[in-house]
Structures are given as C-alpha cells and as structure tokens.
Design a protein around this motif. Structure first.
Motif, PDB file in Angstrom:
ATOM      1  N   PHE A  49       0.870  -1.178   0.000  1.00  0.00           N
ATOM      2  CA  PHE A  49       0.000   0.000   0.000  1.00  0.00           C
ATOM      3  C   PHE A  49       0.904   1.224   0.000  1.00  0.00           C
ATOM      4  O   PHE A  49       1.801   1.336   0.851  1.00  0.00           O
ATOM      5  N   SER A  50       0.685   2.137  -0.933  1.00  0.00           N
ATOM      6  CA  SER A  50       1.462   3.368  -0.957  1.00  0.00           C
ATOM      7  C   SER A  50       0.584   4.512  -1.435  1.00  0.00           C
ATOM      8  O   SER A  50      -0.566   4.305  -1.834  1.00  0.00           O
ATOM      9  N   ALA A  51       1.159   5.701  -1.421  1.00  0.00           N
ATOM     10  CA  ALA A  51       0.496   6.850  -2.056  1.00  0.00           C
ATOM     11  C   ALA A  51       0.681   6.730  -3.568  1.00  0.00           C
ATOM     12  O   ALA A  51       1.315   5.799  -4.061  1.00  0.00           O
ATOM     13  N   ILE A  52       0.157   7.697  -4.309  1.00  0.00           N
ATOM     14  CA  ILE A  52       0.255   7.660  -5.771  1.00  0.00           C
ATOM     15  C   ILE A  52       1.530   8.321  -6.272  1.00  0.00           C
ATOM     16  O   ILE A  52       1.703   8.521  -7.468  1.00  0.00           O
ATOM     17  N   THR A  53       2.437   8.633  -5.346  1.00  0.00           N
ATOM     18  CA  THR A  53       3.611   9.439  -5.689  1.00  0.00           C
ATOM     19  C   THR A  53       4.693   8.660  -6.422  1.00  0.00           C
ATOM     20  O   THR A  53       5.553   9.260  -7.059  1.00  0.00           O
ATOM     21  N   GLY A  54       4.703   7.345  -6.318  1.00  0.00           N
ATOM     22  CA  GLY A  54       5.740   6.548  -6.964  1.00  0.00           C
ATOM     23  C   GLY A  54       5.202   5.778  -8.156  1.00  0.00           C
ATOM     24  O   GLY A  54       4.027   5.854  -8.504  1.00  0.00           O
ATOM     25  N   MET A  55       6.095   5.014  -8.779  1.00  0.00           N
ATOM     26  CA  MET A  55       5.709   4.187  -9.912  1.00  0.00           C
ATOM     27  C   MET A  55       5.102   2.886  -9.403  1.00  0.00           C
ATOM     28  O   MET A  55       5.581   2.306  -8.430  1.00  0.00           O
ATOM     29  N   LYS A  56       4.063   2.398 -10.084  1.00  0.00           N
ATOM     30  CA  LYS A  56       3.391   1.177  -9.660  1.00  0.00           C
ATOM     31  C   LYS A  56       4.267  -0.032  -9.966  1.00  0.00           C
ATOM     32  O   LYS A  56       4.770  -0.185 -11.070  1.00  0.00           O
ATOM     33  N   ASP A  57       4.457  -0.889  -8.974  1.00  0.00           N
ATOM     34  CA  ASP A  57       5.275  -2.087  -9.132  1.00  0.00           C
ATOM     35  C   ASP A  57       4.434  -3.199  -9.749  1.00  0.00           C
ATOM     36  O   ASP A  57       3.283  -3.394  -9.377  1.00  0.00           O
ATOM     37  N   GLN A  58       5.015  -3.916 -10.684  1.00  0.00           N
ATOM     38  CA  GLN A  58       4.288  -4.973 -11.386  1.00  0.00           C
ATOM     39  C   GLN A  58       4.645  -6.367 -10.878  1.00  0.00           C
ATOM     40  O   GLN A  58       4.047  -7.349 -11.334  1.00  0.00           O
ATOM     41  N   ARG A  59       5.568  -6.487  -9.936  1.00  0.00           N
ATOM     42  CA  ARG A  59       6.011  -7.808  -9.494  1.00  0.00           C
ATOM     43  C   ARG A  59       5.043  -8.470  -8.526  1.00  0.00           C
ATOM     44  O   ARG A  59       5.070  -9.682  -8.342  1.00  0.00           O
ATOM     45  N   PHE A  60       4.194  -7.681  -7.891  1.00  0.00           N
ATOM     46  CA  PHE A  60       3.288  -8.180  -6.859  1.00  0.00           C
ATOM     47  C   PHE A  60       2.160  -7.163  -6.728  1.00  0.00           C
ATOM     48  O   PHE A  60       2.239  -6.058  -7.295  1.00  0.00           O
ATOM     49  N   PRO A  61       1.101  -7.465  -5.979  1.00  0.00           N
ATOM     50  CA  PRO A  61       0.022  -6.488  -5.818  1.00  0.00           C
ATOM     51  C   PRO A  61       0.529  -5.198  -5.178  1.00  0.00           C
ATOM     52  O   PRO A  61       1.138  -5.229  -4.105  1.00  0.00           O
ATOM     53  N   HIS A  62       0.305  -4.110  -5.853  1.00  0.00           N
ATOM     54  CA  HIS A  62       0.729  -2.797  -5.364  1.00  0.00           C
ATOM     55  C   HIS A  62      -0.435  -1.842  -5.558  1.00  0.00           C
ATOM     56  O   HIS A  62      -0.790  -1.497  -6.681  1.00  0.00           O
ATOM     57  N   HIS A  63      -1.034  -1.431  -4.441  1.00  0.00           N
ATOM     58  CA  HIS A  63      -2.213  -0.567  -4.476  1.00  0.00           C
ATOM     59  C   HIS A  63      -1.820   0.836  -4.045  1.00  0.00           C
ATOM     60  O   HIS A  63      -1.187   1.016  -3.002  1.00  0.00           O
ATOM     61  N   GLN A  64      -2.193   1.811  -4.850  1.00  0.00           N
ATOM     62  CA  GLN A  64      -1.845   3.203  -4.569  1.00  0.00           C
ATOM     63  C   GLN A  64      -3.115   3.990  -4.230  1.00  0.00           C
ATOM     64  O   GLN A  64      -4.100   3.943  -4.973  1.00  0.00           O
ATOM     65  N   TYR A  65      -3.066   4.700  -3.108  1.00  0.00           N
ATOM     66  CA  TYR A  65      -4.257   5.406  -2.634  1.00  0.00           C
ATOM     67  C   TYR A  65      -3.960   6.890  -2.405  1.00  0.00           C
ATOM     68  O   TYR A  65      -2.893   7.247  -1.890  1.00  0.00           O
ATOM     69  N   LEU A  66      -4.923   7.693  -2.781  1.00  0.00           N
ATOM     70  CA  LEU A  66      -4.864   9.119  -2.472  1.00  0.00           C
ATOM     71  C   LEU A  66      -5.157   9.335  -0.994  1.00  0.00           C
ATOM     72  O   LEU A  66      -6.045   8.686  -0.429  1.00  0.00           O
TER      73      LEU A  66
END
Length: 450
Positions: A49-66
């Motif tokens: 879980f991260s903010a939308i500030t970085g690049m989305k990782d494709q190796r595993f589930p990566h959810h970006q939230y405002l």
C-alpha cells in the motif's frame, strides 16, 4: 552477511505500508524497495500500500491510494503529475491551480489539527488493509517510514485485527533539543505531540520495531522502559545499508582532472549547509590564491539553502559553487535518477557528507552515506555528536571534521587540497554495507520473536 535468507515459517503474506514506495531517488522509498528482492527470495508474498507518488510495481500487488486530507492530496498530486507529464508547463499550470483551490481547506486542516501533511494517508491505508484482513489475505503488517501515517495505519490495523505488526522507524519520531533533553517534555507543536504519543504506542503495541542508529535506540529506551519487556515490542538497531546505486558493479578507476571536485548529494537546509565549506575556502584561498580557480563544489539533489546562497554572493564564489538540482530519469538515455547520480558520484574527487548541527544528529545517519560507500571515492564527513558514524568513517578511511569546529574544517579542506595536488587523496577501504544484511536480520527477528 548471510548466504541464505532465514526461514519465515507460515507468516509469508505481508501487508507493507509505505507512503513513498517506488519514488525514484527518495531515501524513504529506497529503504524498503531495496529489501524487496531479498524478501521475495525468502518466500515472502508482499502486498504494497502506498500513495500515488511513486511508480506502480508490477512484481506483486501494489495498491496506490490518495490521501483524504487536502495538504496530503496536494503533495501527492504534485508528484503524480510530475511522473505523468514531467515538470514543464502542464505541471506548473495544474499544480498551481490545485494549490489555489485547496488553500482554504489546507489552512483549515492546519488550524484544526496541526499535523504534518501526510497524516491523512493512514485512513485509506487502514480501510483497505481491513478489507484484506477480512478476506484472509494477510498474515503480518509491516509499516515503514518516512511518513508516520504508515505507522498510524499499522497501529490501527494491529488493534482491530490482532495480526503481528513490525515497524521500521527511519528518523526519530521525538526530536530532542539538547544533549540534556531526553524527550520527555510535552512539545508545543501538535504534530510533535502526536509523534511523541505515536512512539509510545509503537513501543507498547508493535511486535517488532527497529531504528537505524545506536543513538536512536538508546533514547527510545530511555523514554520507553517497557521496550523489550514482556507483552511489549521487541526493539533493536538495524543498519539500513544500500544496494549498489544505479546498478554499480565495480569501482570506477579515479582519474585526476584539472579541478578539485568536491561533490554533495542530497537535501540542504540552514542546519545542513554548504556555506561551511565555502567559508572554509576563504583561508585556503588567502594562502593559495590559485585554489579559487581550481576548486569546484558541486551540489546535486536539492535546491540550495539560504545560507549557501548568501555565502556565494557575499564571498563572490559564483564560479566555485555549481548547483544542479534533483537528477531524475533522463528521457533521452533512459537512465534513472539513481543511475545518473552514481555517475556523478564516481566522477567526484571527494564526496561531501554533511550531517547537520541539530541535536537529532546523535540519532541519525544520512542515507547517502551508505550509497557513498559503494563508490570507492573518499568521503569528507562533517559530523555532529554521533560516535557510531565517526567510527564507521574512520574505519573505512575518510576525511573527518566536526560541525562547529571552523579551524578543524579549514584544516581538513587544506589537507584535501594538498592530497589532491600530490594526487594522493585517501584511498578508502572497500567496505560497503549492503541491504541483504538488513533484510535477513528482519527475517531472523521475525523467526525468533513472532
């Protein structure tokens, strides 16, 4: 360093809360992203879980939230726009428009709460983390920061779910003011008050928690005597290390040029300022006037602080100091910010490590130090009240000065000048600190204590 990752048992599905995950060149991002390959090697199944500030990782589930608060939304939006469109006209137009529209709400948020901007990211992280728990998809919660909103979300999830919580504290949550200040007194600032309470809750509630220096762990133990006791968190010190920056695989042979190039990488501020280097140049140039034409100070990674700007103007050092700002991905060559940085590091004659002059330096080591160690270039460290950092510099071979010692700093610069002229700059001992040791230490602690 461990040859094999420790066995982690059944707790393999990790929810990792990292506000700045995959933000190119950000220390708070690299600290966690560099560990990921070692976790994957050990069989960990991460959900990020991260903010939308970085690049989305494709190796595993990566959810970006405002984030839900206006100040954090503005911060995140700026970085998202920069990732999408660069920092040209569209960036300036959209970010200024959003800043104007959100200004009243940001003012109200600061008036009512007074917290740092990213606090509200904890809310979407908690809500979505709870959904994962109810779906039976996570075994352990790992908060890392950076932004303390990740730790807040982790504590909320721990309280509701009962899952193990491990916490990685980058910078001290409690900022002491003097050597006699242990951090017990109630701060005037509301954000600092909240961070003080947050530290207490982490030490009481988390299962594992670690800090990056001996000093930080020492003062946390002073404030929280329950740490490492029954039914409370197990706390320890962990050197974060760094991966070879920019994919560095070997030391580049150094060649002397017509200039002595002193290079600084990373953020600058009035309490961590290149002005002390510029001031030390004055007596050197007085003794050796040719130094003014031969010495260059290069600043990468951040805007100049006001003290440095004033010193450049006052001393007439416009040609000596060259500022380049932040190095980001080059669309022409495709090189990442980290790759471009390491090229510049390897071209330096001496790397400047500014520690600062605040009391919190006793609990902090600049993250750039670990990257510097991979370059094979000599480091000039100007440190403040941190024996651990001094010892690591001395053990590897470095030029060492202490903040506030103007005579000592001037003498160190003169020694560098002599060594450069003789083509005998210090050859540092090759002893970088990798990330594998940090990742394997975390896995071992989980195996032993959870």
């Amino acid at each position: 360093m461990s040859a094999q990752p420790p066995v982690v048992g059944s707790k393999k599905r990790w929810l990792i809360l990292s506000h700045g995950f995959n933000m190119d060149g950000r220390a708070s991002s690299q600290t966690i992203t560099d560990k990921i390959p070692y976790f994957l090697e050990a069989g960990i199944e991460p959900i990020i879980f991260s903010a939308i500030t970085g690049m989305k990782d494709q190796r595993f589930p990566h959810h970006q939230y405002l984030a839900w608060g206006p100040a954090a939304f503005r911060f995140d939006f700026r970085h998202w726009i920069a990732n999408q469109y660069g920092r040209g006209f569209i960036y300036k137009l959209l970010t200024r428009t959003v800043s104007i529209l959100l200004a009243p709400l940001i003012g109200l948020e600061k008036l009512v709460l007074g917290y740092s901007s990213q606090w509200s990211w904890a809310m979407p992280a908690f809500i979505h983390g709870l959904k994962l728990f109810r779906a039976g998809k996570i075994d352990l919660i790992y908060s890392t920061g950076g932004a303390w909103s990740a730790h807040l979300a982790g504590l909320w999830l721990k309280k509701v779910t009962g899952l193990p919580l491990i916490v990685e504290v980058h910078d001290p949550l409690v900022i002491r003011k003097s050597p006699n200040d242990q951090g017990f007194s109630k701060p005037e600032n509301r954000d600092a008050q909240f961070r003080q309470q947050l530290e207490m809750r982490i030490c009481k509630t988390a299962d594992l928690v670690w800090w990056f220096t001996d000093g930080a762990l020492h003062y946390v133990k002073v404030r929280n005597s329950n740490l490492n006791t029954a039914n409370n968190a197990h706390g320890f010190m962990l050197l974060p290390g760094a991966e070879p920056p920019g994919g560095l695989t070997a030391i580049k042979p150094h060649s002397y040029s017509g200039n002595l190039n002193l290079c600084h990488f990373g953020s600058l501020a009035n309490d961590r300022s290149l002005s002390i280097i510029l001031q030390a140049l004055v007596p050197l140039i007085t003794k050796y006037p040719e130094a003014k034409d031969l010495i260059r100070v290069h600043a990468y990674g951040a805007p100049l602080d006001s003290l440095t700007i004033d010193a450049v103007k006052t001393l007439g050092f416009e040609k000596i100091l060259q500022a380049y700002g932040r190095l980001e991905k080059d669309p022409v060559t495709g090189k990442s910010g980290r790759e471009r940085v390491i090229e510049k590091m390897q071209s330096a004659d001496v790397l400047i490590l500014l520690h600062g002059n605040d009391e919190w330096c006793a609990e902090y080591i600049p993250s750039k130090f670990y990257e510097y160690l991979w370059t094979g270039r000599p480091i000039w460290g100007i440190t403040h009240r941190n024996t651990q950092l001094d010892e690591m510099l001395e053990d590897r071979g470095a030029y060492l000065s202490h903040e506030g010692d103007k005579v000592g700093i001037a003498m160190a610069l003169e020694r560098i000048w002599f060594d450069w002229n003789a083509k005998e700059l210090i050859q540092p001992k090759w002893a970088p600190i990798g990330v594998d040791q940090a990742a394997y230490k975390i896995l071992s602690e989980i195996q032993e204590n959870i």
